[in-house]
Design a protein around this motif. Structure first.
Motif, mmCIF file in Angstrom:
data_model
loop_
_atom_site.group_PDB
_atom_site.id
_atom_site.type_symbol
_atom_site.label_atom_id
_atom_site.label_comp_id
_atom_site.label_asym_id
_atom_site.label_seq_id
_atom_site.Cartn_x
_atom_site.Cartn_y
_atom_site.Cartn_z
ATOM 1 N N THR A 15 58.487 56.321 16.514
ATOM 2 C CA THR A 15 58.884 56.828 17.813
ATOM 3 C C THR A 15 57.986 56.193 18.864
ATOM 4 N N ASP A 16 58.084 56.658 20.100
ATOM 5 C CA ASP A 16 57.275 56.094 21.179
ATOM 6 C C ASP A 16 55.799 56.047 20.788
ATOM 7 N N GLY A 17 55.161 54.926 21.136
ATOM 8 C CA GLY A 17 53.737 54.777 20.876
ATOM 9 C C GLY A 17 53.407 54.073 19.585
ATOM 10 N N PHE A 18 54.412 53.518 18.886
ATOM 11 C CA PHE A 18 54.113 52.771 17.659
ATOM 12 C C PHE A 18 53.345 51.498 18.009
ATOM 13 N N GLU A 19 52.431 51.111 17.122
ATOM 14 C CA GLU A 19 51.712 49.845 17.293
ATOM 15 C C GLU A 19 52.702 48.738 16.945
ATOM 16 N N GLN A 20 53.047 47.934 17.933
ATOM 17 C CA GLN A 20 54.164 47.007 17.799
ATOM 18 C C GLN A 20 54.073 46.093 16.581
ATOM 19 N N VAL A 21 52.942 45.417 16.376
ATOM 20 C CA VAL A 21 52.854 44.481 15.251
ATOM 21 C C VAL A 21 52.924 45.196 13.912
ATOM 22 N N GLU A 22 52.556 46.481 13.870
ATOM 23 C CA GLU A 22 52.613 47.218 12.617
ATOM 24 C C GLU A 22 54.037 47.633 12.257
ATOM 25 N N LEU A 23 54.947 47.465 13.181
ATOM 26 C CA LEU A 23 56.368 47.661 12.909
ATOM 27 C C LEU A 23 57.061 46.305 12.753
ATOM 28 N N THR A 24 56.846 45.401 13.702
ATOM 29 C CA THR A 24 57.614 44.151 13.721
ATOM 30 C C THR A 24 57.249 43.205 12.577
ATOM 31 N N GLU A 25 55.977 43.109 12.219
ATOM 32 C CA GLU A 25 55.609 42.184 11.139
ATOM 33 C C GLU A 25 56.089 42.662 9.764
ATOM 34 N N PRO A 26 55.901 43.930 9.394
ATOM 35 C CA PRO A 26 56.478 44.389 8.126
ATOM 36 C C PRO A 26 58.010 44.295 8.114
ATOM 37 N N LYS A 27 58.643 44.608 9.248
ATOM 38 C CA LYS A 27 60.101 44.495 9.351
ATOM 39 C C LYS A 27 60.531 43.061 9.068
ATOM 40 N N GLN A 28 59.871 42.114 9.708
ATOM 41 C CA GLN A 28 60.197 40.703 9.499
ATOM 42 C C GLN A 28 59.954 40.294 8.044
ATOM 43 N N ALA A 29 58.863 40.767 7.447
ATOM 44 C CA ALA A 29 58.541 40.395 6.063
ATOM 45 C C ALA A 29 59.616 40.867 5.090
ATOM 46 N N VAL A 30 60.061 42.120 5.229
ATOM 47 C CA VAL A 30 61.064 42.613 4.282
ATOM 48 C C VAL A 30 62.435 41.990 4.549
#
Length: 186
Positions: A15-30
């Motif tokens: 939700t609001d306030g997520f650390e961007q790279v901690e969402l986008t990099e794992p998302k990209q990896a999977v």
């Protein structure tokens, strides 16, 4: 692109306030390993990412966690940021989803402050985990064995400390998500 996660669907809960790279990099990896991802949240529309204390990008939510079914997903990613897991742990549907996901035996990747929602769901007892330093006492008090390592895996739960650990975290979640369900977490 790898095919290790072909035909797998990964839920990302934020939700609001997520650390961007901690969402986008794992998302990209999977996704690069062949998975489909769905961003679940406690609100419709878009959620605000953060670069530490500065606003990052807004990401479109794919669905509400209250409407999500654990059976529709093969793995779960819980990114950090301070405000994100703090808000999620106050939402009954988000906590129930994490608890049910854990009980399903399916793998979970959690980083930084993300363990707060797992603590609220009462699923860290007896697990070996790591996190951002300020969360470690909370993990310990909830019954986890806490270590200070780049990435820790315990029966399908992959935990990591911070954005600097993302390369190791991303490699390990792909590996664990490919392995799939654990028969038992006891």
């Amino acid at each position: 692109m790898s095919s290790a996660l072909r035909n797998k669907t990964v839920a990302i809960l934020a939700t609001d306030g997520f650390e961007q790279v901690e969402l986008t990099e794992p998302k990209q990896a999977v996704e690069q390993a062949g998975a489909t991802t769905r961003l679940l949240s406690i609100k419709d529309g878009e959620i605000q990412g953060m670069h530490h204390d500065r606003k990052g990008d807004r990401l479109k939510v794919d669905g509400l966690v209250a409407d999500a079914n654990v059976d529709d997903f093969d793995a779960l990613i819980l990114p950090g940021g301070v405000a994100n897991p703090d808000a999620l742990r106050m939402d009954e549907a988000a906590v129930a989803f994490v608890r049910d996901f854990y009980r399903s035996g399916k793998p979970i990747g959690v980083i930084c402050h993300g363990p707060w929602i797992m603590i609220e769901a009462d699923v860290v007892r007896g697990r070996r985990m790591t996190s951002w330093p300020s969360v470690r006492t909370d993990l310990r008090n909830a019954g986890a064995e806490v270590v200070d390592e780049e990435v820790v895996t315990d029966k399908g739960i992959v935990s990591s400390r911070k954005p600097d650990d993302l390369p190791a975290f991303c490699r390990k979640i792909v590996e664990e998500f490919a392995e799939g369900r654990h028969a038992s977490r006891t």
